[in-house]
Design a protein around this motif. Sequence first.
Motif, PDB file in Angstrom:
ATOM      1  N   PHE A  54       0.807  -1.222   0.000  1.00 56.70           N
ATOM      2  CA  PHE A  54       0.000   0.000   0.000  1.00 56.70           C
ATOM      3  C   PHE A  54       0.846   1.280   0.000  1.00 56.70           C
ATOM      4  N   VAL A  55       1.963   1.233  -0.726  1.00 56.14           N
ATOM      5  CA  VAL A  55       2.752   2.439  -0.952  1.00 56.14           C
ATOM      6  C   VAL A  55       3.006   2.545  -2.450  1.00 56.14           C
ATOM      7  N   ARG A  56       3.366   3.719  -2.902  1.00 61.12           N
ATOM      8  CA  ARG A  56       3.629   3.931  -4.320  1.00 61.12           C
ATOM      9  C   ARG A  56       4.942   3.267  -4.722  1.00 61.12           C
ATOM     10  N   ASN A  57       5.013   2.882  -5.994  1.00 64.05           N
ATOM     11  CA  ASN A  57       6.238   2.309  -6.565  1.00 64.05           C
ATOM     12  C   ASN A  57       6.712   1.056  -5.812  1.00 64.05           C
ATOM     13  N   ASN A  58       5.771   0.231  -5.381  1.00 65.85           N
ATOM     14  CA  ASN A  58       6.186  -1.006  -4.704  1.00 65.85           C
ATOM     15  C   ASN A  58       6.238  -2.207  -5.649  1.00 65.85           C
ATOM     16  N   GLY A  59       6.146  -1.945  -6.933  1.00 63.53           N
ATOM     17  CA  GLY A  59       6.356  -3.012  -7.914  1.00 63.53           C
ATOM     18  C   GLY A  59       5.085  -3.699  -8.367  1.00 63.53           C
ATOM     19  N   HIS A  60       5.193  -4.386  -9.509  1.00 64.80           N
ATOM     20  CA  HIS A  60       4.033  -5.047 -10.098  1.00 64.80           C
ATOM     21  C   HIS A  60       3.509  -6.191  -9.231  1.00 64.80           C
ATOM     22  N   PHE A  61       4.409  -6.941  -8.596  1.00 62.19           N
ATOM     23  CA  PHE A  61       3.982  -8.093  -7.812  1.00 62.19           C
ATOM     24  C   PHE A  61       3.056  -7.680  -6.668  1.00 62.19           C
ATOM     25  N   LEU A  62       3.507  -6.732  -5.848  1.00 61.42           N
ATOM     26  CA  LEU A  62       2.694  -6.292  -4.709  1.00 61.42           C
ATOM     27  C   LEU A  62       1.443  -5.553  -5.172  1.00 61.42           C
ATOM     28  N   GLN A  63       1.550  -4.833  -6.284  1.00 59.90           N
ATOM     29  CA  GLN A  63       0.374  -4.140  -6.798  1.00 59.90           C
ATOM     30  C   GLN A  63      -0.704  -5.133  -7.220  1.00 59.90           C
ATOM     31  N   LEU A  64      -0.297  -6.240  -7.849  1.00 60.90           N
ATOM     32  CA  LEU A  64      -1.264  -7.257  -8.259  1.00 60.90           C
ATOM     33  C   LEU A  64      -1.830  -8.007  -7.048  1.00 60.90           C
ATOM     34  N   VAL A  65      -1.010  -8.188  -6.018  1.00 60.16           N
ATOM     35  CA  VAL A  65      -1.508  -8.799  -4.780  1.00 60.16           C
ATOM     36  C   VAL A  65      -2.612  -7.929  -4.179  1.00 60.16           C
ATOM     37  N   GLN A  66      -2.362  -6.614  -4.144  1.00 58.84           N
ATOM     38  CA  GLN A  66      -3.364  -5.685  -3.610  1.00 58.84           C
ATOM     39  C   GLN A  66      -4.622  -5.665  -4.484  1.00 58.84           C
ATOM     40  N   LEU A  67      -4.445  -5.728  -5.802  1.00 61.85           N
ATOM     41  CA  LEU A  67      -5.591  -5.731  -6.709  1.00 61.85           C
ATOM     42  C   LEU A  67      -6.426  -6.998  -6.512  1.00 61.85           C
ATOM     43  N   LEU A  68      -5.752  -8.132  -6.402  1.00 58.04           N
ATOM     44  CA  LEU A  68      -6.458  -9.399  -6.210  1.00 58.04           C
ATOM     45  C   LEU A  68      -7.209  -9.423  -4.886  1.00 58.04           C
ATOM     46  N   ALA A  69      -6.659  -8.769  -3.869  1.00 53.65           N
ATOM     47  CA  ALA A  69      -7.297  -8.748  -2.547  1.00 53.65           C
ATOM     48  C   ALA A  69      -8.635  -8.012  -2.566  1.00 53.65           C
ATOM     49  N   LYS A  70      -8.840  -7.119  -3.532  1.00 45.39           N
ATOM     50  CA  LYS A  70     -10.108  -6.402  -3.623  1.00 45.39           C
ATOM     51  C   LYS A  70     -11.262  -7.308  -4.033  1.00 45.39           C
ATOM     52  N   PHE A  71     -10.952  -8.413  -4.712  1.00 48.79           N
ATOM     53  CA  PHE A  71     -12.002  -9.279  -5.242  1.00 48.79           C
ATOM     54  C   PHE A  71     -11.925 -10.702  -4.699  1.00 48.79           C
ATOM     55  N   ASP A  72     -10.823 -11.031  -4.034  1.00 50.98           N
ATOM     56  CA  ASP A  72     -10.619 -12.401  -3.563  1.00 50.98           C
ATOM     57  C   ASP A  72     -10.607 -12.423  -2.036  1.00 50.98           C
ATOM     58  N   VAL A  73     -11.490 -13.212  -1.431  1.00 49.12           N
ATOM     59  CA  VAL A  73     -11.610 -13.256   0.028  1.00 49.12           C
ATOM     60  C   VAL A  73     -10.350 -13.830   0.663  1.00 49.12           C
ATOM     61  N   THR A  74      -9.794 -14.869   0.058  1.00 52.54           N
ATOM     62  CA  THR A  74      -8.599 -15.512   0.622  1.00 52.54           C
ATOM     63  C   THR A  74      -7.436 -14.533   0.698  1.00 52.54           C
ATOM     64  N   MET A  75      -7.175 -13.807  -0.395  1.00 51.21           N
ATOM     65  CA  MET A  75      -6.074 -12.852  -0.401  1.00 51.21           C
ATOM     66  C   MET A  75      -6.366 -11.661   0.497  1.00 51.21           C
ATOM     67  N   SER A  76      -7.606 -11.246   0.547  1.00 47.93           N
ATOM     68  CA  SER A  76      -7.975 -10.119   1.405  1.00 47.93           C
ATOM     69  C   SER A  76      -7.730 -10.432   2.878  1.00 47.93           C
ATOM     70  N   SER A  77      -8.165 -11.627   3.317  1.00 45.06           N
ATOM     71  CA  SER A  77      -7.941 -12.007   4.719  1.00 45.06           C
ATOM     72  C   SER A  77      -6.461 -12.176   5.018  1.00 45.06           C
ATOM     73  N   HIS A  78      -5.702 -12.634   4.022  1.00 42.50           N
ATOM     74  CA  HIS A  78      -4.260 -12.802   4.212  1.00 42.50           C
ATOM     75  C   HIS A  78      -3.577 -11.450   4.435  1.00 42.50           C
ATOM     76  N   LEU A  79      -3.951 -10.450   3.637  1.00 49.97           N
ATOM     77  CA  LEU A  79      -3.355  -9.125   3.792  1.00 49.97           C
ATOM     78  C   LEU A  79      -3.755  -8.494   5.120  1.00 49.97           C
ATOM     79  N   GLN A  80      -4.979  -8.702   5.540  1.00 49.16           N
ATOM     80  CA  GLN A  80      -5.426  -8.156   6.828  1.00 49.16           C
ATOM     81  C   GLN A  80      -4.638  -8.759   7.984  1.00 49.16           C
ATOM     82  N   LYS A  81      -4.425 -10.084   7.940  1.00 48.94           N
ATOM     83  CA  LYS A  81      -3.626 -10.744   8.984  1.00 48.94           C
ATOM     84  C   LYS A  81      -2.187 -10.245   8.965  1.00 48.94           C
ATOM     85  N   THR A  82      -1.673 -10.043   7.743  1.00 50.53           N
ATOM     86  CA  THR A  82      -0.284  -9.569   7.606  1.00 50.53           C
ATOM     87  C   THR A  82      -0.123  -8.180   8.220  1.00 50.53           C
TER      88      THR A  82
END
Length: 289
Positions: free
Chosen positions: A130-158
Motif C-alpha cells: 500500500f505504498v507507491r512504486n512497490n512493484g508489479h507483484f505487490l500491486q497485483l496482490v493488492q488488486l487481487l485482494a479487492k475481489f478475492d476473500v482468501t487474499m484479502s484475509s491474508h493481507l489483513q492478517k499480515t
Amino acid sequence: MPNSKSVPRDWLMYSEKSNSVFCFCCKLFTCHSLENINTSRLITTGCSKWQNLSQTLHSHETSLAHLNNFKQWVHLERALKSKRTIDQQQEKLFELEKQHWRAILERFIEIIKYLCKQCLPLRGKSDQLFVRNNGHFLQLVQLLAKFDVTMSSHLQKTLQKKSVHYMSIDVQNELIALLAKKIKEKILLLIQKAKYFSIILDCTPDISNTEQMTIIIRFVSTDNQVQIQEHFLGFIDIKDSTGEGLTNYIIEKIKEFNLDISNLRGQGYDNGANMKGKNNGLQRHILKY
C-alpha cells in the motif's frame, strides 16, 4: 499351532537391522512392569533367541502389562479411524491452515507466471504494501485482494500481526527459481524425446561486463503436430573465451542437460573468430566430439 491353526500376532514386528522381534504395542506405550528378562527384550533391544521364541512370546502375550498395552493400542486405532482422538480439533485447525497457505502460494505463483509472460519486472523502489512504486507483484496482490476473500484475509492478517506473509523478495526469487527449474525439466524431456537437436550460441557481456554465452536448443517436436521449436535454456558465465574454452563450457552444459552430444545435428554462431574460426573456433572444436 501344532494342530495347524494359525494365530495372528499383529503386535509382533521384526527388525531387519537388528535381526530381532519386538512388541509394537508395548514399545509404543512403554510398559515398565516387566515380568522377566526375555519379555523386556521384546520392548528394549529385541528378542533374537529363536530357539526359545515360542515360549517367550507366549509368556509375553499372557502378561498383564502386555494385555493393558494391547488394549490401549486397539482403542487408539479405533479412535483414529473414527476421528475421535483428543487432538482431532488440532488436526482440523492444522489442515485448514495448510489449505490456507497452499491457496496463498498458488495465487502468488500465478501472479509471477503472469508477470514473467508479460516480461514485466516484479519489484519496484519499495517492498512495502500500500505504498507507491512497490512493484508489479505487490500491486497485483493488492488488486487481487479487492475481489478475492482468501487474499484479502491474508493481507489483513499480515498488516495486523506482521507475521509471515511469503511476499518478500527472497520468496519471490525462490518461486521464480522453482518455476524455471520445472520449465527447464519439461523442455529437456521434449528434447530427449525428439532425440536430435541443434544449438545456437552467442556471447555478450552483461551490465557488469561479465562475459556470458546464451544457449538455445532447436529441435523437431512431434507431440501434437510436427513443428520446429527453439528454447532458451540459460546463460553461461564465460572466463575462457577461446574456442577450446567455449567448447568445454558447452560440452559440460550438454552433459548437465543429460543430452547425448552424438545427437547434435546443427550449430549456429555469430561471426566471431572464437566461434566460427576455421582453425581454433568453437565450431571446429565441437566437431571432434
